[in-house]
Design an enzyme around this catalytic site. Sequence first.
Site, PDB file in Angstrom:
ATOM      1  N   PRO A   1      10.190  -4.973  -0.474  1.00  0.00           N
ATOM      2  CA  PRO A   1      11.462  -4.257   0.835  1.00  0.00           C
ATOM      3  C   PRO A   1      10.208  -4.175   1.639  1.00  0.00           C
ATOM      4  O   PRO A   1       9.222  -2.928   1.916  1.00  0.00           O
ATOM      5  CB  PRO A   1      11.610  -2.717  -0.453  1.00  0.00           C
ATOM      6  CG  PRO A   1      10.548  -2.598  -1.345  1.00  0.00           C
ATOM      7  CD  PRO A   1       9.442  -3.417  -1.479  1.00  0.00           C
TER       8      PRO A   1
ATOM      9  N   GLY B   1       7.998   1.412   4.168  1.00  0.00           N
ATOM     10  CA  GLY B   1       6.451   2.310   4.443  1.00  0.00           C
ATOM     11  C   GLY B   1       5.682   1.724   3.700  1.00  0.00           C
ATOM     12  O   GLY B   1       4.144   2.263   3.352  1.00  0.00           O
ATOM     13  N   LEU B   2       5.398   0.716   3.080  1.00  0.00           N
ATOM     14  CA  LEU B   2       4.891   0.274   1.936  1.00  0.00           C
ATOM     15  C   LEU B   2       3.434  -0.744   2.700  1.00  0.00           C
ATOM     16  O   LEU B   2       3.300  -1.592   2.028  1.00  0.00           O
ATOM     17  CB  LEU B   2       5.715  -0.419   0.763  1.00  0.00           C
ATOM     18  CG  LEU B   2       6.534   0.256   0.135  1.00  0.00           C
ATOM     19  CD1 LEU B   2       7.034  -0.077  -0.893  1.00  0.00           C
ATOM     20  CD2 LEU B   2       5.334   1.861  -0.664  1.00  0.00           C
TER      21      LEU B   2
ATOM     22  N   ASP C   1      -2.311  -1.332  11.030  1.00  0.00           N
ATOM     23  CA  ASP C   1      -2.838  -1.749   9.808  1.00  0.00           C
ATOM     24  C   ASP C   1      -3.483  -2.504   8.694  1.00  0.00           C
ATOM     25  O   ASP C   1      -2.824  -2.750   7.930  1.00  0.00           O
ATOM     26  CB  ASP C   1      -1.499  -0.745   8.708  1.00  0.00           C
ATOM     27  CG  ASP C   1      -0.394  -1.169   8.407  1.00  0.00           C
ATOM     28  OD1 ASP C   1       0.064  -2.153   9.535  1.00  0.00           O
ATOM     29  OD2 ASP C   1       0.710  -0.243   7.885  1.00  0.00           O
TER      30      ASP C   1
ATOM     31  N   GLY D   1      10.826  -1.434   5.705  1.00  0.00           N
ATOM     32  CA  GLY D   1      11.476  -0.593   5.813  1.00  0.00           C
ATOM     33  C   GLY D   1      10.950   0.593   5.150  1.00  0.00           C
ATOM     34  O   GLY D   1      11.404   1.526   5.224  1.00  0.00           O
TER      35      GLY D   1
ATOM     36  N   GLY E   1       4.980  -6.838   5.203  1.00  0.00           N
ATOM     37  CA  GLY E   1       4.679  -6.999   6.581  1.00  0.00           C
ATOM     38  C   GLY E   1       2.859  -7.591   6.744  1.00  0.00           C
ATOM     39  O   GLY E   1       2.570  -8.313   7.401  1.00  0.00           O
ATOM     40  N   SER E   2       2.398  -6.241   6.995  1.00  0.00           N
ATOM     41  CA  SER E   2       1.154  -5.843   7.521  1.00  0.00           C
ATOM     42  C   SER E   2       0.360  -6.831   6.345  1.00  0.00           C
ATOM     43  O   SER E   2      -0.434  -7.601   7.174  1.00  0.00           O
ATOM     44  CB  SER E   2       1.068  -4.237   7.774  1.00  0.00           C
ATOM     45  OG  SER E   2       1.197  -4.270   8.240  1.00  0.00           O
ATOM     46  N   SER E   3       0.463  -6.195   5.281  1.00  0.00           N
ATOM     47  CA  SER E   3      -0.225  -7.891   4.464  1.00  0.00           C
ATOM     48  C   SER E   3      -0.349  -9.396   4.804  1.00  0.00           C
ATOM     49  O   SER E   3      -1.318  -9.806   4.220  1.00  0.00           O
ATOM     50  CB  SER E   3       0.612  -6.584   3.119  1.00  0.00           C
ATOM     51  OG  SER E   3      -0.531  -7.266   1.915  1.00  0.00           O
TER      52      SER E   3
ATOM     53  N   LYS F   1       0.899  -1.314   0.532  1.00  0.00           N
ATOM     54  CA  LYS F   1       0.418   0.210  -0.516  1.00  0.00           C
ATOM     55  C   LYS F   1       0.899   0.921   0.264  1.00  0.00           C
ATOM     56  O   LYS F   1       2.296   1.094   0.061  1.00  0.00           O
ATOM     57  CB  LYS F   1      -0.875  -0.057   0.769  1.00  0.00           C
ATOM     58  CG  LYS F   1      -0.250   0.025   2.330  1.00  0.00           C
ATOM     59  CD  LYS F   1       0.325   1.630   3.023  1.00  0.00           C
ATOM     60  CE  LYS F   1       1.031   1.574   5.072  1.00  0.00           C
ATOM     61  NZ  LYS F   1       1.637   2.204   4.745  1.00  0.00           N
TER      62      LYS F   1
END
Length: 274
Positions: A94, A98-99, A136, A96, A102-104, A8
């Site tokens: 990648p 801000g994308l 998130d 670290g 890991g949450s996805s 995201k």
Amino acid sequence: MINFPNAKINLGLNIVEKRPDGYHNLETVFFPINLQDALEVKLLDGGEMPYRLTMKGNVLDCNPDDNLVIKAYSMLKEEFSLPPVDIHLFKHIPSGAGLGGGSSDCAFMVKILNEKFALGLSLEKMEEYAARLGADCAFFIRNEPVFATGIGNVFEPVRLSLSDYTLVLVKPDIFVSTRDAFANISPCRPEVSLKEIITRPVETWKDCMVNDFEKSVFLKYPEIAAIKDKLYDMGAVYASMSGSGSSVYGLFRKSVENVDEIFAGCFCRQREMF
């Protein structure tokens, strides 16, 4: 069974106030983009271990038990009779950056376990489970644009399409710590909410949509600021750092040539929007 957790970007990010618990309330718009990991879950034959995790690609060196995919499996295993699983995760997003990679992965693990083992979880219940592991994470259950408030865990759907734009995403080889990102942050509620700004033409965002983290991050890492300036020089109608960095994206009305050459040494991708 295999699925493809996507990244995201943050469209704007305002730090509005500090909470009594030490966290900060914010407002931002989470928007899914077409940059994906690959996650496969199979039954694990033989042996007594509950899981086996194989990771390839942009992998961070960490204890497997700290991986959000494993935390999602362990969480559901406590409440359901899940068998041992063989997990393969290819990291293309990648870390670290801000994308939300890991949450996805975490949210898509909840979804794949729900489907594969017929747990019968509703979208709301899967969001509840995902939210236990990160503010998130729940966003990626429905995976649709939302106006996010609270600590990034309260969602309100927004109607927004960027299908007419091309995304150029640049991630330099820089890790931005949360402490660095929050340095020099002075929480302030904006005069105009992002909920309003996001309804305006994209060409106007440059003058009214900001990421509050840019001030402190750009001061410490001017090379990240230089990427944003370069994207505007290349013709982006809007450019911003995503989340707390260090990735920067630009929205273009047309495709851009020689992106890899322009940003040599960086992770760089040009994508059509979802």
